[in-house]
Design an enzyme around this catalytic site. Structure first.
Site, PDB file in Angstrom:
ATOM      1  N   ALA A 161       0.607  -1.166   0.194  1.00 42.56           N
ATOM      2  CA  ALA A 161       0.038  -0.053  -0.049  1.00 42.56           C
ATOM      3  C   ALA A 161       0.818   1.149   0.015  1.00 42.56           C
ATOM      4  CB  ALA A 161      -0.938   0.004   1.279  1.00 42.56           C
TER       5      ALA A 161
ATOM      6  N   ALA B 112       9.759   0.540   8.385  1.00 44.07           N
ATOM      7  CA  ALA B 112      10.278   0.000   9.542  1.00 44.07           C
ATOM      8  C   ALA B 112      11.577  -0.906   9.401  1.00 44.07           C
ATOM      9  CB  ALA B 112       9.406  -0.734  10.273  1.00 44.07           C
TER      10      ALA B 112
ATOM     11  N   CYS C 125       4.009 -11.864  -0.224  1.00 42.53           N
ATOM     12  CA  CYS C 125       3.303 -13.018  -0.898  1.00 42.53           C
ATOM     13  C   CYS C 125       4.146 -14.049  -1.303  1.00 42.53           C
ATOM     14  CB  CYS C 125       2.184 -12.502  -2.130  1.00 42.53           C
ATOM     15  SG  CYS C 125       1.277 -11.245  -1.562  1.00 42.53           S
TER      16      CYS C 125
ATOM     17  N   ASP D 183      -3.745  -3.212   4.462  1.00 48.52           N
ATOM     18  CA  ASP D 183      -4.417  -4.277   5.447  1.00 48.52           C
ATOM     19  C   ASP D 183      -4.539  -3.442   6.694  1.00 48.52           C
ATOM     20  OD1 ASP D 183      -3.782  -5.973   3.680  1.00 48.52           O
ATOM     21  OD2 ASP D 183      -2.333  -7.410   5.052  1.00 48.52           O
TER      22      ASP D 183
ATOM     23  N   TYR E 159     -11.060 -19.261 -27.537  1.00 46.43           N
ATOM     24  CA  TYR E 159     -11.292 -20.724 -27.666  1.00 46.43           C
ATOM     25  C   TYR E 159     -10.251 -21.229 -28.716  1.00 46.43           C
ATOM     26  CZ  TYR E 159     -12.921 -25.005 -29.800  1.00 46.43           C
ATOM     27  OH  TYR E 159     -13.096 -26.478 -30.461  1.00 46.43           O
TER      28      TYR E 159
ATOM     29  N   TRP F 135     -18.078 -22.898 -25.808  1.00 46.25           N
ATOM     30  CA  TRP F 135     -18.589 -22.535 -24.888  1.00 46.25           C
ATOM     31  C   TRP F 135     -17.444 -22.706 -23.595  1.00 46.25           C
ATOM     32  CZ3 TRP F 135     -22.510 -19.342 -25.110  1.00 46.25           C
ATOM     33  CH2 TRP F 135     -23.644 -19.576 -25.969  1.00 46.25           C
TER      34      TRP F 135
HETATM   35  C1  FAD Z   1       2.853 -15.638   3.422  1.00 45.50           C
HETATM   36  C2  FAD Z   1       1.895 -14.365   2.687  1.00 45.50           C
HETATM   37  C3  FAD Z   1       1.375 -14.758   1.489  1.00 45.50           C
HETATM   38  C4  FAD Z   1       0.389 -13.813   0.949  1.00 45.50           C
HETATM   39  N1  FAD Z   1      -0.098 -14.227  -0.132  1.00 45.50           N
HETATM   40  C5  FAD Z   1      -1.016 -13.356  -1.009  1.00 45.50           C
HETATM   41  C6  FAD Z   1      -1.397 -13.673  -2.026  1.00 45.50           C
HETATM   42  O1  FAD Z   1      -1.038 -14.662  -2.533  1.00 45.50           O
HETATM   43  N2  FAD Z   1      -2.325 -12.903  -2.872  1.00 45.50           N
HETATM   44  C7  FAD Z   1      -2.732 -11.656  -2.165  1.00 45.50           C
HETATM   45  O2  FAD Z   1      -3.628 -10.945  -2.528  1.00 45.50           O
HETATM   46  N3  FAD Z   1      -2.211 -11.284  -0.967  1.00 45.50           N
HETATM   47  C8  FAD Z   1      -1.505 -12.400  -0.104  1.00 45.50           C
HETATM   48  N4  FAD Z   1      -0.867 -11.899   1.063  1.00 45.50           N
HETATM   49  C9  FAD Z   1      -1.560 -10.570   1.823  1.00 45.50           C
HETATM   50  C10 FAD Z   1      -0.490  -9.554   1.097  1.00 45.50           C
HETATM   51  O3  FAD Z   1       0.669  -9.754   1.390  1.00 45.50           O
HETATM   52  C11 FAD Z   1      -0.976  -8.091   2.203  1.00 45.50           C
HETATM   53  O4  FAD Z   1      -2.232  -7.918   1.994  1.00 45.50           O
HETATM   54  C12 FAD Z   1      -0.308  -6.850   1.639  1.00 45.50           C
HETATM   55  O5  FAD Z   1       1.108  -7.068   1.761  1.00 45.50           O
HETATM   56  C13 FAD Z   1      -0.638  -5.696   2.679  1.00 45.50           C
HETATM   57  O6  FAD Z   1       0.086  -4.649   1.992  1.00 45.50           O
HETATM   58  P1  FAD Z   1       0.296  -3.349   3.313  1.00 45.50           P
HETATM   59  O7  FAD Z   1       1.074  -2.702   2.546  1.00 45.50           O
HETATM   60  O8  FAD Z   1      -1.164  -2.747   3.606  1.00 45.50           O
HETATM   61  O9  FAD Z   1       0.694  -3.791   4.546  1.00 45.50           O
HETATM   62  P2  FAD Z   1       2.287  -4.682   5.003  1.00 45.50           P
HETATM   63  O10 FAD Z   1       2.449  -5.647   3.792  1.00 45.50           O
HETATM   64  O11 FAD Z   1       1.821  -5.609   6.336  1.00 45.50           O
HETATM   65  O12 FAD Z   1       3.049  -3.836   5.253  1.00 45.50           O
HETATM   66  C14 FAD Z   1       3.265  -2.789   6.036  1.00 45.50           C
HETATM   67  C15 FAD Z   1       4.361  -2.372   6.465  1.00 45.50           C
HETATM   68  O13 FAD Z   1       4.345  -1.040   7.308  1.00 45.50           O
HETATM   69  C16 FAD Z   1       5.522  -1.235   8.011  1.00 45.50           C
HETATM   70  N5  FAD Z   1       5.272  -0.403   9.169  1.00 45.50           N
HETATM   71  C17 FAD Z   1       4.151  -0.892  10.315  1.00 45.50           C
HETATM   72  N6  FAD Z   1       4.297   0.095  11.149  1.00 45.50           N
HETATM   73  C18 FAD Z   1       5.056   1.026  10.967  1.00 45.50           C
HETATM   74  C19 FAD Z   1       5.549   2.159  11.596  1.00 45.50           C
HETATM   75  N7  FAD Z   1       5.266   2.651  12.869  1.00 45.50           N
HETATM   76  N8  FAD Z   1       6.605   2.851  10.970  1.00 45.50           N
HETATM   77  C20 FAD Z   1       7.203   2.580   9.821  1.00 45.50           C
HETATM   78  N9  FAD Z   1       6.740   1.451   9.301  1.00 45.50           N
HETATM   79  C21 FAD Z   1       5.702   0.819   9.503  1.00 45.50           C
HETATM   80  C22 FAD Z   1       5.796  -2.892   8.504  1.00 45.50           C
HETATM   81  O14 FAD Z   1       7.123  -2.953   8.783  1.00 45.50           O
HETATM   82  C23 FAD Z   1       5.423  -3.103   7.018  1.00 45.50           C
HETATM   83  O15 FAD Z   1       6.658  -3.441   6.282  1.00 45.50           O
HETATM   84  C24 FAD Z   1       0.145 -12.828   1.569  1.00 45.50           C
HETATM   85  C25 FAD Z   1       0.533 -12.524   2.981  1.00 45.50           C
HETATM   86  C26 FAD Z   1       1.488 -13.173   3.563  1.00 45.50           C
HETATM   87  C27 FAD Z   1       2.241 -13.008   4.724  1.00 45.50           C
END
Ligand code: FAD
Length: 452
Positions: free
Chosen positions: A12, A34, A43, A281, A426, A434
């Protein structure tokens, strides 16, 4: 010059930064990470642990240099500790413990989620792991390579638990998977979950369902995983029991929370605090069919929400279109996917659903290698509107392509009948005149007519 500050450098946060720089190339954009792994594909961690991806650096969506070349500033190993919305500043602490105060004009909170380990005791024991961050994936693989554990217990039969059962089996470990529900992968119908459970067992994974794990204990150099229906021993334990949104920082600054304790945002990804957006997330997600927020943490969603937050953080007017909960997972040889609503979810959402299953060959049966595909279509009896689909087939039978056809139809509010009008591709080795998606739609129509 205006300054956009972003907290979190995963899906994100980086999507927000990239979009903001695109919308306003003059905008100053700073991203706080972080850890040292900005824009890595968490993922992909199961495939790094399995060894299918040999080098962790290959998991980078983009390198740090690629990111900096877009004009964003990355502050690695900087943890945001507090947000002062009145002064529009964030206090961050770097890897050496030094504090710095950063001013912002607009802020995007993209702090993601953390492993939800409920109240299982003993998770701090050596040999017990969770898998959420890059660092955890690296440590997990190092542990396997250094200690050569023979047996592992995975707690949790969600998609991460199953991908890891596959990965650790490939690594040569004997895997036991414990799931507290009646079948694995509760996000699809139980008989699809049952087939997946069978696929795990076919690859020698021991599957225990209906057991609640309460504690992990150390005994005579091994680990004992205790549940309400007994115990099992292992050399290593992986807890994959879901995630919870990481919201403490934003909440302390007055950001309101909603569904599942996730940060409340509007369709522009704006929070209730002026100049503060949030995405990924850590936030609740607008559901396009239910027309209300849900908590559905996925990488696909995080990228899209981050893009909207970045656009608006740069002064644009982006709107998040909403999720359908489209997901796909591969476990050994089987691929399972879903989009939209299952029968009981649709009913709870106020629809009058009918769900019909159809089995079809993935391509013309006369061409070698045809495999059966199971397609389950949910539609509204009254309006005929498509509400959802679940698919299961062997790897290579284009399950993901087909669920995406359903997802596109759902996105546009199509009826089940209208699926028949789609001009899908197809050739005998790949489909039928289909497509199975359309055969399933026709089966649904027949059943709806009979039921009327
Ligand atoms: C093993 C695994 C497999 C997955 N497979 C899939 C898949 O196949 N398909 C799919 O759609 N999704 C999958 N996901 C889910 C997907 O990875 C997450 O939905 C996505 O990474 C979320 O992104 P995000 O940026 O919101 O959060 P995150 O990836 O959780 O990143 C948040 C980041 O913010 C940082 N942070 C937090 N607090 C602070 C702070 N105070 N200061 C600075 N930095 C901070 C954290 O260190 C982290 O790096 C999977 C997840 C995992 C763990």
């Amino acid at each position: 010059m205006s300054h956009l500050l972003i907290i979190g450098a995963s899906d994100a946060g980086i999507s927000a930064a990239l979009r903001a720089r695109e919308v306003d190339p003059a905008l100053e954009v700073t991203v706080l990470a972080a850890d040292e792994y900005p824009n890595y594909s968490i993922c992909g961690l199961p495939f790094y642990v399995s060894g299918e991806v040999p080098d962790w650096q290959d998991l980078a969506h983009r390198t740090t240099e690629d990111l900096e070349r877009t004009g964003m500033r990355l502050l690695l190993r900087h943890v945001a500790r507090s947000i002062d919305p009145a002064a529009r500043t964030v206090v961050a602490v770097d890897g050496e413990g030094r504090e710095r105060r950063l001013a912002y004009d607009r802020l995007v909170v993209a702090t993601g989620a953390e492993s939800a380990t409920s109240d299982i005791a003993g998770l701090d024991l050596p040999g017990v792991f969770t898998l959420r961050f890059m660092e955890e994936g690296l440590v997990l693989r190092q542990h396997i390579e250094a200690h050569g554990p023979a047996e592992v217990v995975i707690v949790g039969g969600g998609y991460i638990g199953m991908e890891m059962a596959d990965a650790l089996t490939r690594r040569g470990l004997a895997v036991t998977l414990i799931e507290h529900g009646a079948s694995v992968l509760k996000t699809v119908d139980p008989d699809f979950g049952g087939v997946l459970g069978g696929e795990l067992e076919r690859h020698d994974v021991r599957v225990i369902t209906g057991m609640d794990v309460q504690a992990v204990q150390a005994r005579e150099g091994r680990l004992v995983v205790r549940g309400d229906r007994g115990f099992t021993k292992a050399d290593m334990v992986l807890v994959a029991t879901g995630v919870r949104p990481a919201t403490a920082l934003a909440r302390a600054a007055g950001v309101a929370t909603g569904v599942h304790g996730a940060l409340r945002v509007d369709r522009h990804m704006a929070t209730n605090v002026p100049h503060v957006y949030a995405a990924g997330d850590c936030v609740e997600t607008w559901h396009r069919l239910l027309e209300r927020p849900v908590y559905l943490p996925l990488g696909t969603t995080a990228h899209k929400q981050g893009r909207v937050a970045g656009e608006n953080g740069a002064g644009g007017e982006g709107t998040y279109a909403g999720t359908l909960g489209t997901q796909v997972v591969k476990v050994f040889g089987i691929v399972v996917a879903r989009t939209g609503l299952r029968d009981e979810e649709a009913r709870a959402g106020g629809f009058d659903p009918l769900t019909v299953e159809w089995t079809a060959w993935d391509h013309k049966a006369y061409y070698p290698g045809a495999r059966e595909l199971r397609l389950r279509v949910t539609g509204d009896r009254g309006s005929g509107r498509l509400l959802g689909a679940q698919l299961m087939g062997l790897h290579g039978s284009e399950v993901a392509k087909r669920v995406d056809v359903f997802a596109t139809a759902l996105f546009h509010g199509m009826t089940v009948e209208a699926l028949n009008d789609l001009d899908l591709s197809y050739t005998p080795p790949l489909s039928s005149p289909w497509d199975p998606v359309q055969m399933a739609a026709q089966a649904w129509q027949r059943a709806a007519r009979e039921a009327a």
